[in-house]
Write an enzyme that holds these catalytic residues in place. Structure first.
Site, PDB file in Angstrom:
ATOM      1  N   CYS A 101       0.834  -1.204   0.000  1.00 15.50           N
ATOM      2  CA  CYS A 101       0.000   0.000   0.000  1.00 15.50           C
ATOM      3  C   CYS A 101       0.868   1.254   0.000  1.00 15.50           C
ATOM      4  CB  CYS A 101      -0.930  -0.002   1.204  1.00 15.50           C
ATOM      5  SG  CYS A 101      -2.127   1.354   1.225  1.00 15.50           S
ATOM      6  N   CYS A 199      -6.461  -4.094   6.897  1.00 16.38           N
ATOM      7  CA  CYS A 199      -7.663  -3.261   6.836  1.00 16.38           C
ATOM      8  C   CYS A 199      -8.769  -3.854   5.984  1.00 16.38           C
ATOM      9  CB  CYS A 199      -7.305  -1.871   6.334  1.00 16.38           C
ATOM     10  SG  CYS A 199      -6.782  -1.791   4.607  1.00 16.38           S
TER      11      CYS A 199
END
Length: 397
Positions: A101, A199
């Site tokens: 990410c 997440c």
């Protein structure tokens, strides 16, 4: 300067943005929407980039009196992080989605857009430091306090990205001080818990989530001698070093716990053994990148024609394979290798070979090895293979 503050909705990014404002810069806050489907990202304190987080980020920007926007990066996030995570597990590797990410979203897609819009730098709440060396080139270094240092997850940043990266929390001695500053500024996130876990796995059950995205099938759990000890519901759902979830039903002969030593997706087997057999002394990494300009030994090597058997570059480092692990004294060298993949691509492949001077346990293919010299981050590579001290045949590919 015109600054884009990446606002996760947490206390660190809030204080980082506030310090950029205090420094007199023209600051704009941006929150990244990483999913178009409510409920697919974690809620409460356990994740990041949720709807709740975007509202927290907006309140901070309102308090600071700066503009606030939400940018939709959900498609890029799915392709570059979620799909990559699934693919890596399908091939028996253990990826680090936060690393990906940072590489693909927060410091590639975000920075690319920010520069295109005329911003000079992107500010985040990471605990790391960017330092200009005597030649004016920017280097990535550990934060002042190692306990909070996040340079490991930023090891994917390139020379060009470091030119536009700013980490205002670099010299902050503790998270308590950041929280105290947030409270003094009247930020509602001052006591907000840190985010953790993955997440995009809402319930925190990675194995169950993978079962919905990968075609898992039952297979055998074996010891190092090839004896069948039990069965599993899918080899891809296991990772090297794992102890829980084996459900073997009977203890080892010596009564000690057993751990996953190797995952074989091609044969759908999971190999288990004692903790001692998790130790490795050599790591081979692929897809290397350099944080800032490479050191002289690397530059000299990369300028050579990549011929098989050519002299390799060697340099002393400390290496780190997890975000919160202790660094390990190591020797690294680079070499060009020829294998089926490189032959198909029509060129040799660069490998980073890291020889550990201290043992490491539970190193899994797919993880990231970050290389340091002192506090400076040299670069990183994806672990392709790890060699065991006690089992030469454990060579995860």
């Amino acid at each position: 300067m015109k600054i884009l503050a990446a606002m996760s909705g947490g206390v660190d990014s809030a204080v980082a943005a506030a310090r950029a404002v205090d420094a007199g810069h023209d600051v704009v806050g941006v929150h990244l929407a990483l999913s178009r489907m409510p409920g697919t990202l974690r809620t409460g304190s356990r994740g990041c980039c949720t709807i709740e987080d975007s509202m927290d980020a907006r309140r901070v920007c309102d308090k600071l009196g700066i503009p606030f926007y939400v940018w939709d990066f959900s498609e890029r996030f799915k392709e570059d992080v979620v799909d990559d995570f699934i693919s890596e597990y399908e091939h028996g590797r253990t990826p680090n989605p936060c690393m990906r990410c940072n590489e693909k979203i927060k410091f590639a897609a975000l920075l690319e857009k920010a520069v295109a819009l005329g911003f000079d730098a992107v500010v985040t709440g990471h605990y790391a430091k960017v330092i200009a060396n005597k030649d004016g080139n920017r280097e990535l270094h550990r934060a002042a306090t190692w306990a909070k240092d996040q340079s490991y997850v930023l090891g994917v940043l390139t020379h060009e990205q470091l030119k536009h990266a700013w980490f205002p929390l670099a010299d902050t001695p503790s998270k308590d001080e950041v929280r105290a500053e947030a409270a003094e500024r009247g930020f509602s996130v001052a006591k907000k818990p840190d985010s953790y876990d993955i997440c995009f796995i809402p319930e925190g059950d990675t194995r169950a989530w993978l079962g919905d995205h990968i075609a898992l099938r039952e297979g055998e759990i074996k010891d190092t001698e090839g004896n069948v000890l039990g069965h599993h519901t899918g080899a891809q759902a296991f990772t090297v070093g794992q102890r829980k979830g084996l459900a073997l039903g009977r203890p080892a002969a010596d009564g000690k716990p057993r751990f996953v030593l190797e995952v074989k997706p091609k044969t759908n087997e999971v190999i288990v053994g004692s903790r001692e057999l998790l130790a490795v002394d050599e790591i081979r990494g692929i897809r290397a990148t350099w944080a800032g300009l490479p050191i002289a030994e690397v530059t000299e090597f990369l300028e050579k024609t990549p011929e098989r058997g050519a002299q390799s570059a060697e340099f002393e480092i400390t290496s780190q394979v997890r975000a919160h692990a202790d660094p390990v004294l190591s020797a690294a060298h680079m070499e060009w290798v020829e294998d089926d993949e490189s032959v198909e691509a029509g060129k040799l492949r660069l490998e980073i070979v890291v020889r550990l001077k201290e043992g490491l346990k539970g190193v899994a293919p797919g993880q990231t090895v970050v290389m340091y010299q002192g506090t400076r981050v040299l670069g990183q590579a994806t672990i392709n293979r790890a060699y065991s001290l006690n089992r030469a045949d454990i060579q995860a590919a």
